[in-house]
Design an enzyme around this catalytic site. Structure first.
Site, short mmCIF file in Angstrom:
data_model
loop_
_atom_site.label_atom_id
_atom_site.label_comp_id
_atom_site.label_asym_id
_atom_site.label_seq_id
_atom_site.Cartn_x
_atom_site.Cartn_y
_atom_site.Cartn_z
N HIS A 58 0.84 -1.20 0.00
CA HIS A 58 0.00 0.00 0.00
C HIS A 58 0.87 1.25 0.00
O HIS A 58 2.00 1.25 0.52
CB HIS A 58 -0.89 0.03 1.24
CG HIS A 58 -2.00 -0.97 1.22
ND1 HIS A 58 -3.14 -0.81 1.96
CD2 HIS A 58 -2.15 -2.15 0.55
CE1 HIS A 58 -3.95 -1.84 1.76
NE2 HIS A 58 -3.36 -2.67 0.91
N GLU A 60 0.77 3.98 1.76
CA GLU A 60 1.20 4.45 3.08
C GLU A 60 2.39 3.66 3.61
O GLU A 60 3.28 4.22 4.25
CB GLU A 60 0.06 4.34 4.10
CG GLU A 60 -1.18 5.13 3.73
CD GLU A 60 -2.25 4.29 3.05
OE1 GLU A 60 -3.43 4.46 3.41
OE2 GLU A 60 -1.91 3.49 2.16
N CYS A 88 -6.58 1.99 5.57
CA CYS A 88 -7.15 0.70 5.97
C CYS A 88 -6.62 0.33 7.36
O CYS A 88 -5.76 1.02 7.90
CB CYS A 88 -6.75 -0.36 4.93
SG CYS A 88 -5.01 -0.83 5.02
N CYS A 91 -2.69 -0.05 7.40
CA CYS A 91 -1.95 1.21 7.30
C CYS A 91 -2.16 2.09 8.54
O CYS A 91 -1.22 2.73 9.01
CB CYS A 91 -2.35 1.94 6.02
SG CYS A 91 -1.83 1.06 4.54
#
Length: 166
Positions: A58, A60, A88, A91
């Site tokens: 991801h 992040e 999410c 993260c």
């Protein structure tokens, strides 16, 4: 509480949008993130799940990893993280563990957002760290980027399906 002006928040979010566009250019879901410390970008990232076939790839996560490497410290206690889509659970957890001070996001994620929509892990005082959270920074631009991406994907699938029938 944030000391940033709306202009600064929008300028940093535009940098996250630029990261999201890098993801989009390689057919990844267009999500981008940056980490800022003392007014300087110290970490950048964009989604790479499809390219890497890694569920943890991801935006992040990449931005946090790069930021920690930049300052040679896992603690990002005075840092701000800007991301185009609400984080999410994974993260948000990484932000808590790395002690990110402030989190700004553009579009809400009604299916997986844990910075205010489904729950707010970043403000849960049961954890040893709580972050300031602000949503809606360039929300329309961030949301449109995602909507257009998924619309284009659906349209491409329809064309492929039709070609298979012919």
């Amino acid at each position: 509480m944030s000391n940033l002006t709306i202009e600064e928040k929008e300028a940093f979010m535009l940098e996250a949008v630029n990261e999201a566009k890098k993801a989009e250019a390689i057919k990844e879901v267009p999500i981008g993130a940056i980490v800022v410390l003392d007014g300087k970008i110290i970490g950048r990232g964009h989604n790479l799940r499809e390219q890497s076939q890694d569920a943890t790839a991801h935006a992040e996560m990449f931005a946090i990893k790069q930021a920690c490497a930049t300052i040679e410290n896992w603690r990002l206690e005075r840092a701000q993280l800007f991301v185009t889509l609400e984080p999410c659970p994974m993260c948000s957890g990484a932000m808590i563990l790395s002690r990110v001070n402030e989190v700004y996001y553009g579009a809400k994620d009604p299916k997986g957002g844990t910075a205010g929509t489904l729950m707010n892990l970043l403000k849960d005082e049961r954890f040893n760290h709580v972050a300031y959270v602000e949503s809606g920074i360039l929300e329309q631009e961030c949301g449109t980027l995602l909507s257009n991406f998924f619309r284009k994907l659906r349209d491409e699938k329809k064309v492929l399906k039709k070609q298979k029938k012919d």
